[in-house]
Structure formats: structure tokens, C-alpha cells
Design a protein around this motif. Sequence first.
Motif, PDB file in Angstrom:
ATOM      1  N   TYR A  25       0.846  -1.194   0.000  1.00  0.00           N
ATOM      2  CA  TYR A  25       0.000   0.000   0.000  1.00  0.00           C
ATOM      3  C   TYR A  25       0.879   1.241   0.000  1.00  0.00           C
ATOM      4  N   GLU A  27       0.896   5.025   0.388  1.00  0.00           N
ATOM      5  CA  GLU A  27       0.139   6.202   0.813  1.00  0.00           C
ATOM      6  C   GLU A  27       0.686   7.460   0.148  1.00  0.00           C
ATOM      7  N   LYS A  78      -3.152   2.365   4.759  1.00  0.00           N
ATOM      8  CA  LYS A  78      -2.654   3.387   5.670  1.00  0.00           C
ATOM      9  C   LYS A  78      -3.240   4.735   5.299  1.00  0.00           C
ATOM     10  N   THR A  79      -3.742   5.442   6.302  1.00  0.00           N
ATOM     11  CA  THR A  79      -4.232   6.794   6.121  1.00  0.00           C
ATOM     12  C   THR A  79      -3.787   7.622   7.321  1.00  0.00           C
TER      13      THR A  79
END
Length: 317
Positions: A25, A27, A78-79
Motif C-alpha cells: 500500500y 500512501e 494506511k491513512t
Amino acid sequence: MADTFTGPWIKATKPQDWFSVKSIYVENPTSVVVGVTDYENLNRGGVWSTADNGANWTPLLVGTGAASYWYTIECTLKTGTHIFAGSVFSTLLLSHNSGTNWGTISPANAGTTFGNLVIKDGTVFVSSLDSNIPYTGIHSSTDLGSTWNPSDTGIYKGAPDEEVIGLFANENVMLAGTITRGIYYSTDNGSNWVISSLNNVPIYSFAAIGNTLFAGGLSIYKSIDNGVTWVHIFETSSIATTMAASQTVIFAGTWEGVLTSMDNGDNWSLSLPALPDTEIVKSVAVNGTTLLAGVNNDGYGSVANDGLWTRTFSEVE
């Protein structure tokens, strides 16, 4: 077709001999999180982060003696400081402080394997499946995992082989790929789903360039109307289990390597030189002009080549 790559495949530095990188992932350029599965060594599984495309790593969820779900990570998201990780042991995990502390937040009535995580307009979506339950579907949370609600109205809920195995979201639409019923699309943030024209094939993966959508399974398909209708554009020789796209280049990870298209999906070619040995590509992601590929031979080649590989490329002018 000319080659878009500007360098060779490079095996990323890693602190352990990873077995299978199932999830990547991105981000932002300096924040990449990967999910690793390893049933044999607790130190090799879990969640790791890198700020330099794999040159250096920070362990976020690893360790001998950890619970079984820590080393069987299938999906990550992921944020900001919030990191979600889904495992194959009925557990969805969440850290609110960039991986320092973790808790379990599994939705009620979800399946045993959490396979996909996406975020759209602040809402987090997760898909799960379970071979012993007819349907487990998609759940969503608007409060970072504190509460979850089913978000799959309109998706057929039949036998276990109807499960959602691919999930995608961009600013216009959400897409769900299923094992036998093709693609569903949603234009109201997952509240309602409609089956598309592609409704009788397995779909594992999605990518997009602008408003053009791509879907991967036993073939690759394209849609220019937000997923309502799809056309067949390429017959793969193995399953396209993962896809990613830059501004102009599309990548499809298969059981035989990475396929690349530089003309909006009209033509595809195997990225040469190929990955070493017989490597199955489990995950792909784009970070700037670097392609990241998580690979695993599933017993057909050398385990020395398992892990994360990177390769630089150039955009099409």
C-alpha cells in the motif's frame, strides 16, 4: 512494443527472508506499507514500512510469540497515522499510532480471511470470505474501525464461490470482483451495488488511468463508463491476480511475471527480463516511477527469490 522500464529488477533489502508479500500500500512517496505472510517463521510475517522503496525497513507488527494472525497478512491500508491490516485468521487489525500499538477490530459476521482494504471519501471498506459460510461480503466503517456495517446491498449472496475477491475505489466509482459473477459497481459509496455487463467470470484485480478502468482475471478487461460495461482486451496465459497503474502505464501481476501496457490496454507484453525463477506475483504497486512487486514461488522455484522486487520505469510521453 517499446519497453517502459529504465532499469533491471532489484531485490529489495529486507531484514528477514520474507516468504510472501501479499499486500503493498503506497500512501505517498515516503510512506509504503507491506503485508507479509509466512506460516513457518513468525519473524518473517506481519506488517513492515519503508520510506525509500525497500532500501530500509521498519517492523510494525512482527515478533516471535505473536498471535497467529500477525504473520498471515493479506491486505493493508494506511491513512495518516492509522494502519489497517487484514489476516487469514478471522482478524482485522488497526493501529492508530503508525504501528506502535495494535488492536483487533473485526466486523461481526465477517469471514475468516480479510482479503481487500480500500478507502473512499473517508470511509474504509474491507472484503472477507469464508469457505464454510455462504457469503460474508463487504463491510464499511466511517469512524476508523470503531463500528462496521454491511455494505453490499445488491451483491448476490449465494454459495461460498460467489465471494468478493477484488475491491477497488476511485473518486467516481467502487468496483467489486467476484469468483464467478464478474464485476459489481457502486456509484453511491458502497451503499448499493449493480452487476455489470461482465457477470460470468472471476475477477481478482483492478486498476485505473484517469476514467478508464481495467480488471484482471483469466483475461484483462476495460471499461470507459464507470464499470457499467466491459470489453475484453487481452487474453492472459495465467491469472492476473493484482494490478496497478501510473499516469500512463498499466501493470498486471500474474503467475508468470508482470504484464505491461503503455497504450491504454490495447497491447500487452511480459516485462523482460522476467523476474528470476518461477515467481508468482502476489501484489504490485506504483510509487512515482518505481514498480514494486511482491513475489512468491509457491513451491515451484527458489525461496531465495521470494520477497519484494523493484524496477524503475518511465512514463509514456
